[in-house]
Design a protein around this motif. Structure first.
Motif, PDB file in Angstrom:
ATOM      1  N   CYS A 204       5.899  66.937 113.056  1.00 39.20           N
ATOM      2  CA  CYS A 204       7.214  66.331 112.923  1.00 39.20           C
ATOM      3  C   CYS A 204       7.056  64.839 112.634  1.00 39.20           C
ATOM      4  CB  CYS A 204       8.019  66.554 114.206  1.00 39.20           C
ATOM      5  SG  CYS A 204       9.787  66.168 114.048  1.00 39.20           S
ATOM      6  N   LYS A 208      12.441  63.517 110.320  1.00 39.25           N
ATOM      7  CA  LYS A 208      12.762  64.934 110.516  1.00 39.25           C
ATOM      8  C   LYS A 208      13.659  65.098 111.729  1.00 39.25           C
ATOM      9  CE  LYS A 208       8.571  67.162 108.632  1.00 39.25           C
ATOM     10  NZ  LYS A 208       7.457  68.102 108.964  1.00 39.25           N
ATOM     11  N   ASP A 310      11.955  68.702 105.738  1.00 42.55           N
ATOM     12  CA  ASP A 310      11.200  69.602 106.620  1.00 42.55           C
ATOM     13  C   ASP A 310      10.998  70.916 105.884  1.00 42.55           C
ATOM     14  OD1 ASP A 310       9.862  70.520 108.817  1.00 42.55           O
ATOM     15  OD2 ASP A 310      11.587  70.578 110.155  1.00 42.55           O
TER      16      ASP A 310
END
Length: 685
Positions: A204, A208, A310
């Motif tokens: 991550c 995101k 993402d």
């Protein structure tokens, strides 16, 4: 993180016969996992392998089984697509409830938060913070996933050790407001700790988390506000604890909705202002519709797209799925096909069609599709000539190409004289079960309409004036007795691999799934901005909220080849619905719309205005809480040597959907309620 997944699999397969009092050598302990970055790769890979991402391995009816069998998107009664199978039903629950697996994931995230500080000296401060941020991001996403389904849930934010803390195993459901506040707090903590750029593929990062926060808070704001629009207000207390497990208190909903919309707006704006992402326009041209259409196809297959925030990565043969195997046109049939058949109701959202006064697509020269005469076109694509290129990128028109092959889609062949009158006298919901095989044109002798029940030898033949014969229906259907060809006259295109050399088959598809892209962040910001304006909230960052929303919608419309807004959006339901409509167009077939119509609380009858925001005659759409969708069926006239369309309720593998107010909150698994003194079932269940 694919190599890490393979390593985990090899560890799990290596069993041992060692003495049970001795730790087997193939068991990886917490000390080993948390002590260095290699161990953390393994730990996070396991957590991410069970993240509740709704991608090619998720199916709405079954829930998170992570296998992708029969995966189809937009078939959950949203009006995007229809499917022949029983999995095509309103989104009123999942066969595998996201409950037990959620708490397993929470335990692992909590363990990371609690145990990693013991090994802080093993990491740089930056990586130590990042790993903690990953845990908070995962926990926030799990709570968000649960809140969408159940409302208030048990907020397990620490590891409960059994049997030492067996008296603490029972954690009651918190209120829905407390649950959304926990989602907000965890995303904020993740954003504080995560690095701006993912340190490794699959990890991550701050942006995101911000993007997901904007989506989650938009959902929370809508629940707080629009539960109040449901007849009797959608809220209630648990019988065991007296906690408001669904909905918001009468004196809390308004302030809560403003807070959540503000958080959604700020999170989206932070992503936008970062400059890290932009809409995909590598092949876009302002003057070339073909370039605009091709650009929007390519953006789902370009791993370097600046729009991707993402992404769930796949690659054949190590990690693959079967999306094309179930949803490609009939000619490919590997092993199935046509699992996602877009409706004409969905296509009506797009600019460029000639329309009747009620907004539906014009197929006759009369005042509606039940009178006048059919409009004739030189090719099946003629009716789409002026439609925004985005629709062509999302669906396959009859007569268009995919993988270099022309898609031969034809419902039937008409041999009568022109002009041609509509096949049905009544196009209302009352006669929605009637099919083309029951029309006079098909049943009379001599018949004027020829259609085929199936492909191959079952195809009815039509003899032309010169003595040659043609198939009554197209190679790709529709066939009135075969649900594996298109059910609506249209096939989906989005996410289907356009490369002719790519494999089609179960477990052979390798295209990535974009979980979050920049276009959604723009739409999140725009919707939150209009909601805040309607509520009279001052702009959180000083920018003109309605101008920001207008610019965001126009940025997306410009890329799509759609008509631009010519004036600033208004702080009204009408202005809000413009943003909603744009969202439904842009994010179609990406698993988002089924949640949108839930959070807007418009899926049940009393809140449904035509096709959710599009004002239409309900007599051609629904009957109380039941509703059906339409196909867009192409026919060929042998006398005119031209094509025409009929818009009619789904005529093949017919589906009727039903949705009630209770369905906005799914039942807690009954076993959990029965065995617990503190877990409340949903009110009124």
């Amino acid at each position: 993180m694919k190599k890490v997944f393979l390593f985990i699999a090899s560890v799990l397969l290596c069993t041992s016969c060692a003495d049970l009092d001795v730790a087997p050598k193939n068991v990886v302990t917490s000390d080993q996992l948390f002590s260095d970055e290699s161990g953390m790769d393994i730990y996070l890979a396991r957590l991410y392998s069970y993240m509740p991402y709704e991608d090619f391995k998720y199916q709405g009816q079954w829930g998170f089984n992570f296998n992708g069998w029969l995966v189809s998107l937009g078939i959950e009664g949203t009006g995007e697509c229809l499917d022949r199978d029983g999995i095509c039903r309103a989104f009123t629950g999942e066969d595998t409830p996201y409950w037990g697996m959620a708490f397993s994931e929470l335990r692992e995230a909590n363990k990371l938060i609690e145990d990693l500080p013991k090994y802080k000296s093993n990491y740089s401060e930056m990586m130590y913070n990042h790993y903690l941020g990953e845990a908070y991001y995962i926990r926030a996403t799990v709570f968000y996933t649960m809140a969408k389904r159940f409302g208030g849930v048990p907020l397990v934010t620490h590891v409960i050790n059994y049997p030492d803390e067996s008296d603490k195993l029972e954690v009651p459901r918190s209120s829905e407001e407390e649950t959304w506040d926990q989602v907000l707090a965890d995303y904020d903590k993740a954003i504080e700790l995560l690095q701006p750029t993912s340190p490794k593929s699959g990890y991550c990062n701050k942006y995101k988390a911000l993007a997901w926060k904007s989506e989650a808070m938009l959902y929370a704001g809508c629940v707080a506000k629009y539960n109040e629009t449901v007849n009797g207000n959608l809220t209630g207390l648990g019988k065991k604890t007296g906690v408001r497990v669904i909905g918001f208190a009468p004196d809390r909903w308004e302030a809560a909705s403003k807070k959540y919309f503000t958080e959604a707006y700020k999170a989206a704006k932070e992503v936008i202002k970062s400059g890290k992402y932009s809409l995909y326009t590598k092949k876009w041209s302002a003057t070339d519709k073909d370039a605009q259409y091709q650009n929007m196809i390519d953006m789902f297959f370009d791993s370097s797209s600046p729009e991707n925030i993402d992404v769930k990565e796949y690659s054949y043969p190590t990690t693959a799925h079967g999306y094309d195997a179930y949803n490609a046109p009939y000619m490919y049939h590997m092993p199935l096909s046509g699992g996602m058949c877009p409706t004409s109701d969905f296509m009506q959202l797009f600019d460029g069609f000639d329309r009747y006064n009620d907004g539906s697509i014009r197929v006759t020269d009369g005042t509606n599709c039940g009178n006048g005469h059919y409009l004739l076109y030189d090719s099946p694509m003629g009716i789409f000539a002026n439609v925004e290129p985005r629709l062509r990128a999302w669906v396959i028109y009859p007569g268009d190409t995919h993988r270099g092959d022309v898609q031969d889609v034809k419902m039937g062949t008409y041999v009568g004289d022109t002009p041609i009158s509509p096949f049905f006298d009544d196009y209302s919901y009352a006669t929605s079960q009637k099919t083309f095989q029951q029309t006079d044109a098909y049943t009379q002798k001599p018949k004027l309409l020829y259609m085929s029940p199936n492909s191959g030898s079952a195809q009815e033949k039509v003899t032309l004036d010169d003595g040659t014969t043609i198939n009554a229906s197209g190679t790709d259907g529709p066939f009135y007795a075969n649900g594996e060809a298109t059910l609506t006259g249209i096939y989906v295109r989005k996410y289907l691999n356009p490369d002719p050399s790519s494999l089609i088959g179960e477990g052979k598809c390798g295209q990535n799934f974009i979980l979050m892209r920049y276009a959604e962040v723009l739409l999140n910001m725009a919707e939150a901005a209009v909601e805040l304006s309607e509520a009279g909230v001052t702009s959180p960052d000083g920018d003109d909220l309605l101008q920001q929303a207008t610019d965001a919608v126009n940025e997306i419309r410009k890329r799509a080849g759609a008509d631009l807004l010519t004036s600033k959006l208004e702080a009204t339901d009408y202005g809000r619905n413009i943003v909603r409509k744009e969202r439904r167009k842009e994010l179609a077939f990406e698993g988002k719309n089924k949640w949108d119509i839930r959070r807007w609380r418009v899926n049940h009858y009393e809140g449904r205005d035509g096709f959710w925001g599009e004002t239409r005659d309900k007599s051609t759409y629904s009957n109380n809480e039941q509703y059906r969708f339409h196909g867009f069926y192409p026919f060929y006239s042998t006398k005119a040597k031209k094509w025409f369309y009929d818009e009619h309720f789904q005529a093949i593998s017919q589906k009727t959907f039903s949705y009630s107010v209770l369905d906005y909150y799914w039942a807690i698994p009954s076993g959990e309620v029965t065995k617990s003194a503190v877990i409340d079932q949903q009110p009124n269940r």
